[in-house]
Design a protein around this motif. Structure first.
Motif, PDB file in Angstrom:
ATOM      1  N   CYS A   1     -51.712 -54.353  30.033  1.00 34.34           N
ATOM      2  CA  CYS A   1     -51.088 -53.220  29.333  1.00 34.34           C
ATOM      3  C   CYS A   1     -49.708 -53.546  28.772  1.00 34.34           C
ATOM      4  CB  CYS A   1     -51.000 -51.997  30.246  1.00 34.34           C
ATOM      5  SG  CYS A   1     -49.683 -52.092  31.485  1.00 34.34           S
ATOM      6  N   HIS A   2     -49.081 -54.615  29.230  1.00 30.19           N
ATOM      7  CA  HIS A   2     -47.765 -55.062  28.748  1.00 30.19           C
ATOM      8  C   HIS A   2     -46.580 -54.345  29.404  1.00 30.19           C
ATOM      9  CE1 HIS A   2     -49.891 -57.101  25.461  1.00 30.19           C
ATOM     10  NE2 HIS A   2     -48.769 -57.590  24.992  1.00 30.19           N
ATOM     11  N   ALA A   3     -46.815 -53.410  30.347  1.00 31.82           N
ATOM     12  CA  ALA A   3     -45.672 -52.674  30.911  1.00 31.82           C
ATOM     13  C   ALA A   3     -44.707 -53.623  31.613  1.00 31.82           C
ATOM     14  CB  ALA A   3     -46.164 -51.600  31.882  1.00 31.82           C
ATOM     15  N   CYS A   4     -45.245 -54.593  32.379  1.00 31.54           N
ATOM     16  CA  CYS A   4     -44.365 -55.526  33.109  1.00 31.54           C
ATOM     17  C   CYS A   4     -43.588 -56.394  32.125  1.00 31.54           C
ATOM     18  CB  CYS A   4     -45.169 -56.387  34.079  1.00 31.54           C
ATOM     19  SG  CYS A   4     -46.518 -57.308  33.314  1.00 31.54           S
ATOM     20  N   TYR A   5     -44.278 -56.836  31.080  1.00 29.57           N
ATOM     21  CA  TYR A   5     -43.623 -57.646  30.042  1.00 29.57           C
ATOM     22  C   TYR A   5     -42.453 -56.863  29.430  1.00 29.57           C
ATOM     23  CZ  TYR A   5     -42.991 -59.000  25.155  1.00 29.57           C
ATOM     24  OH  TYR A   5     -42.443 -59.305  23.944  1.00 29.57           O
ATOM     25  N   ALA A   6     -42.706 -55.584  29.150  1.00 31.57           N
ATOM     26  CA  ALA A   6     -41.695 -54.781  28.455  1.00 31.57           C
ATOM     27  C   ALA A   6     -40.512 -54.442  29.350  1.00 31.57           C
ATOM     28  CB  ALA A   6     -42.336 -53.491  27.926  1.00 31.57           C
ATOM     29  N   VAL A   7     -40.764 -54.268  30.653  1.00 29.35           N
ATOM     30  CA  VAL A   7     -39.697 -53.779  31.531  1.00 29.35           C
ATOM     31  C   VAL A   7     -38.816 -54.907  32.077  1.00 29.35           C
ATOM     32  CG1 VAL A   7     -40.756 -53.850  33.853  1.00 29.35           C
ATOM     33  CG2 VAL A   7     -39.338 -51.891  33.181  1.00 29.35           C
ATOM     34  N   CYS A   8     -39.296 -56.130  32.052  1.00 32.26           N
ATOM     35  CA  CYS A   8     -38.566 -57.229  32.701  1.00 32.26           C
ATOM     36  C   CYS A   8     -37.178 -57.417  32.073  1.00 32.26           C
ATOM     37  CB  CYS A   8     -39.360 -58.532  32.598  1.00 32.26           C
ATOM     38  SG  CYS A   8     -38.476 -59.903  33.374  1.00 32.26           S
ATOM     39  N   PRO A   9     -36.107 -57.263  32.878  1.00 33.58           N
ATOM     40  CA  PRO A   9     -34.768 -57.340  32.303  1.00 33.58           C
ATOM     41  C   PRO A   9     -34.342 -58.758  31.921  1.00 33.58           C
ATOM     42  CG  PRO A   9     -34.633 -56.938  34.675  1.00 33.58           C
ATOM     43  CD  PRO A   9     -36.087 -56.923  34.314  1.00 33.58           C
ATOM     44  N   VAL A  10     -35.042 -59.766  32.463  1.00 32.38           N
ATOM     45  CA  VAL A  10     -34.657 -61.148  32.127  1.00 32.38           C
ATOM     46  C   VAL A  10     -35.731 -61.850  31.291  1.00 32.38           C
ATOM     47  CG1 VAL A  10     -33.088 -61.461  34.081  1.00 32.38           C
ATOM     48  CG2 VAL A  10     -35.519 -61.994  34.362  1.00 32.38           C
ATOM     49  N   CYS A  11     -36.683 -61.071  30.796  1.00 31.59           N
ATOM     50  CA  CYS A  11     -37.738 -61.590  29.898  1.00 31.59           C
ATOM     51  C   CYS A  11     -38.443 -62.807  30.499  1.00 31.59           C
ATOM     52  CB  CYS A  11     -37.158 -61.963  28.534  1.00 31.59           C
ATOM     53  SG  CYS A  11     -36.336 -60.605  27.717  1.00 31.59           S
TER      54      CYS A  11
ATOM     55  N   THR B   1     -35.656 -63.002  38.784  1.00 28.46           N
ATOM     56  CA  THR B   1     -34.576 -62.664  39.731  1.00 28.46           C
ATOM     57  C   THR B   1     -35.114 -61.828  40.899  1.00 28.46           C
ATOM     58  OG1 THR B   1     -34.052 -60.671  38.481  1.00 28.46           O
ATOM     59  CG2 THR B   1     -32.816 -62.683  37.900  1.00 28.46           C
ATOM     60  N   LYS B   2     -36.429 -61.637  40.948  1.00 26.42           N
ATOM     61  CA  LYS B   2     -37.094 -60.875  42.014  1.00 26.42           C
ATOM     62  C   LYS B   2     -36.550 -59.441  42.126  1.00 26.42           C
ATOM     63  CE  LYS B   2     -38.536 -64.797  44.835  1.00 26.42           C
ATOM     64  NZ  LYS B   2     -38.259 -65.826  43.842  1.00 26.42           N
ATOM     65  N   CYS B   3     -36.268 -58.833  41.000  1.00 19.54           N
ATOM     66  CA  CYS B   3     -35.736 -57.459  41.013  1.00 19.54           C
ATOM     67  C   CYS B   3     -36.814 -56.447  41.405  1.00 19.54           C
ATOM     68  CB  CYS B   3     -35.129 -57.106  39.657  1.00 19.54           C
ATOM     69  SG  CYS B   3     -36.352 -56.915  38.334  1.00 19.54           S
ATOM     70  N   GLY B   4     -38.088 -56.814  41.243  1.00 22.24           N
ATOM     71  CA  GLY B   4     -39.181 -55.939  41.681  1.00 22.24           C
ATOM     72  C   GLY B   4     -39.572 -54.845  40.697  1.00 22.24           C
ATOM     73  N   LEU B   5     -38.899 -54.791  39.546  1.00 23.76           N
ATOM     74  CA  LEU B   5     -39.176 -53.725  38.585  1.00 23.76           C
ATOM     75  C   LEU B   5     -40.621 -53.769  38.077  1.00 23.76           C
ATOM     76  CD1 LEU B   5     -37.447 -51.473  37.582  1.00 23.76           C
ATOM     77  CD2 LEU B   5     -36.623 -52.926  35.712  1.00 23.76           C
ATOM     78  N   CYS B   6     -41.121 -54.973  37.849  1.00 24.04           N
ATOM     79  CA  CYS B   6     -42.489 -55.109  37.316  1.00 24.04           C
ATOM     80  C   CYS B   6     -43.519 -54.554  38.304  1.00 24.04           C
ATOM     81  CB  CYS B   6     -42.779 -56.563  36.951  1.00 24.04           C
ATOM     82  SG  CYS B   6     -42.401 -57.726  38.260  1.00 24.04           S
ATOM     83  N   GLU B   7     -43.305 -54.804  39.595  1.00 26.23           N
ATOM     84  CA  GLU B   7     -44.235 -54.266  40.600  1.00 26.23           C
ATOM     85  C   GLU B   7     -44.125 -52.749  40.680  1.00 26.23           C
ATOM     86  OE1 GLU B   7     -43.559 -56.095  44.375  1.00 26.23           O
ATOM     87  OE2 GLU B   7     -44.077 -58.075  43.617  1.00 26.23           O
ATOM     88  N   LYS B   8     -42.898 -52.259  40.509  1.00 24.89           N
ATOM     89  CA  LYS B   8     -42.671 -50.817  40.633  1.00 24.89           C
ATOM     90  C   LYS B   8     -43.381 -50.040  39.528  1.00 24.89           C
ATOM     91  CE  LYS B   8     -38.845 -47.586  40.546  1.00 24.89           C
ATOM     92  NZ  LYS B   8     -37.508 -47.443  40.006  1.00 24.89           N
ATOM     93  N   ILE B   9     -43.468 -50.630  38.330  1.00 26.76           N
ATOM     94  CA  ILE B   9     -44.022 -49.853  37.201  1.00 26.76           C
ATOM     95  C   ILE B   9     -45.467 -50.234  36.845  1.00 26.76           C
ATOM     96  CG2 ILE B   9     -41.765 -49.292  36.195  1.00 26.76           C
ATOM     97  CD1 ILE B   9     -43.927 -51.916  34.589  1.00 26.76           C
ATOM     98  N   CYS B  10     -46.018 -51.240  37.500  1.00 26.38           N
ATOM     99  CA  CYS B  10     -47.373 -51.701  37.158  1.00 26.38           C
ATOM    100  C   CYS B  10     -48.403 -50.583  37.423  1.00 26.38           C
ATOM    101  CB  CYS B  10     -47.718 -52.930  37.988  1.00 26.38           C
ATOM    102  SG  CYS B  10     -49.461 -53.417  37.828  1.00 26.38           S
ATOM    103  N   PRO B  11     -49.138 -50.119  36.416  1.00 26.10           N
ATOM    104  CA  PRO B  11     -50.115 -49.051  36.648  1.00 26.10           C
ATOM    105  C   PRO B  11     -51.247 -49.472  37.586  1.00 26.10           C
ATOM    106  CG  PRO B  11     -49.730 -49.338  34.289  1.00 26.10           C
ATOM    107  CD  PRO B  11     -49.076 -50.498  34.985  1.00 26.10           C
ATOM    108  N   ALA B  12     -51.564 -50.772  37.617  1.00 22.86           N
ATOM    109  CA  ALA B  12     -52.646 -51.218  38.502  1.00 22.86           C
ATOM    110  C   ALA B  12     -52.200 -51.178  39.960  1.00 22.86           C
ATOM    111  CB  ALA B  12     -53.079 -52.632  38.127  1.00 22.86           C
ATOM    112  N   LEU B  13     -50.933 -51.459  40.215  1.00 24.22           N
ATOM    113  CA  LEU B  13     -50.420 -51.460  41.593  1.00 24.22           C
ATOM    114  C   LEU B  13     -49.974 -50.072  42.038  1.00 24.22           C
ATOM    115  CD1 LEU B  13     -48.256 -54.740  41.506  1.00 24.22           C
ATOM    116  CD2 LEU B  13     -50.549 -54.457  42.457  1.00 24.22           C
ATOM    117  N   ASN B  14     -49.772 -49.166  41.066  1.00 17.22           N
ATOM    118  CA  ASN B  14     -49.312 -47.806  41.384  1.00 17.22           C
ATOM    119  C   ASN B  14     -50.249 -46.811  40.706  1.00 17.22           C
ATOM    120  OD1 ASN B  14     -46.434 -48.524  42.528  1.00 17.22           O
ATOM    121  ND2 ASN B  14     -46.643 -49.662  40.623  1.00 17.22           N
ATOM    122  N   GLN B  15     -51.360 -46.559  41.366  1.00 21.12           N
ATOM    123  CA  GLN B  15     -52.414 -45.768  40.724  1.00 21.12           C
ATOM    124  C   GLN B  15     -52.074 -44.279  40.609  1.00 21.12           C
ATOM    125  OE1 GLN B  15     -55.565 -46.673  39.565  1.00 21.12           O
ATOM    126  NE2 GLN B  15     -55.220 -48.872  39.795  1.00 21.12           N
ATOM    127  N   GLY B  16     -51.221 -43.772  41.503  1.00 23.64           N
ATOM    128  CA  GLY B  16     -50.890 -42.340  41.436  1.00 23.64           C
ATOM    129  C   GLY B  16     -52.034 -41.468  41.917  1.00 23.64           C
TER     130      GLY B  16
END
Ligand SMILES: Cc1cc2nc3c(=O)[nH]c(=O)nc-3n(C[C@H](O)[C@H](O)[C@H](O)COP(=O)(O)OP(=O)(O)OC[C@H]3O[C@@H](n4cnc5c(N)ncnc54)[C@H](O)[C@@H]3O)c2cc1C
Length: 219
Positions: free
Chosen positions: A12-22, A44-59
């Motif tokens: 989906c590209h969400a992790c690509y788009a959110v990564c602050p260090v590209c 930098t292991k900020c964890g943002l990509c895991e936090k917003i990944c729709p596959a890892l956070n189904q809701g």
């Protein structure tokens, strides 16, 4: 980052788009589907990509509040659309209010990409189903910039892409209209390219631009 396996990741590209260090690049796998890859040395292991990944956070499961059936009464538009042409009606409303519409279109190489338009005429390219995984590229970031600037935004795409956009945004915007479509899944861009080179070129003159080399595709 934990990259979800391919049975879960939709590219989906969400992790690509959110990564602050590209440090996340989107690359085609052997089947031609686009998946994220991490350049570990930059992470930098900020964890943002895991936090917003729709596959890892189904809701939580949600159900429709209301269901309507409708069709566009303009027969020309409807004929150019894949179903009832409602996308165009919604998009025209947004454009007439000074907004921006994002959708999937073919580029000059007949690849399917996401892009935006601010004009009614520009909607024609988005009409109709393209049965290929589209490249989101930087459109989530562009949509966020328009939203923050106070513009109305219609973003159309597959349900996975809309989930990716919403998780990327991390908050609700009243000026966002997200429009997804009934979708069984997307075929591979590699299969589409094979079709173009093996079938279409048999019947048509060679295209001026032929740059099909996407094994290391980065949007
Ligand atoms: C990949 C895909 C799978 C589908 N699977 C099903 C299905 O299982 N069952 C079913 O009944 N219908 C399916 N459809 C058809 C889809 O639901 C209808 O095309 C849609 O409802 C048409 O609505 P419309 O006439 O208002 O808009 P149209 O004008 O025909 O559709 C255009 C809209 O589709 C979006 N779009 C087109 N291609 C893509 C793409 N590759 N990726 C993201 N967005 C795209 C455009 O951005 C635009 O918003 C699928 C369509 C696609 C693109």
């Amino acid at each position: 980052m934990i990259v979800p396996d391919k049975t879960q990741c939709t590219g989906c590209h969400a992790c690509y788009a959110v990564c602050p260090v590209c440090c996340i690049v989107m690359r085609e796998d052997a089947e031609g589907f686009v998946y994220p890859e991490i350049e570990i040395e930059k992470c930098t292991k900020c964890g943002l990509c895991e936090k917003i990944c729709p596959a890892l956070n189904q809701g939580n499961e949600r159900r429709p509040l209301h269901v309507y059936a409708a069709k566009n009464t303009n027969e020309t538009i409807r004929a150019a659309s894949s179903s009832g042409g409602i996308f165009t009606l919604l998009a025209e409303t947004i454009i007439n209010e000074g907004g921006v519409v994002f959708g999937a279109r073919f580029n000059e190489q007949w690849e399917v990409i996401h892009d935006y338009t601010e004009t009614i005429d520009g909607l024609a390219a988005f009409r109709g189903s393209k049965y290929v995984q589209s490249r989101i590229g930087d459109t989530y970031t562009q949509a966020r910039d328009f939203l923050v600037a106070g513009r109305r935004v219609l973003f159309s795409g597959t349900p996975c892409q809309i989930a990716g956009l919403k998780n990327f945004l991390q908050k609700d915007y009243e000026n966002l209209l997200a429009v997804d479509l009934v979708c069984h899944g997307v075929p591979s861009p590699a299969v589409w390219r094979k079709y173009l080179t093996e079938v279409v070129e048999t019947f048509t003159p060679p295209r001026k631009t032929k740059t099909f080399n996407y094994t290391n595709y980065v949007p």
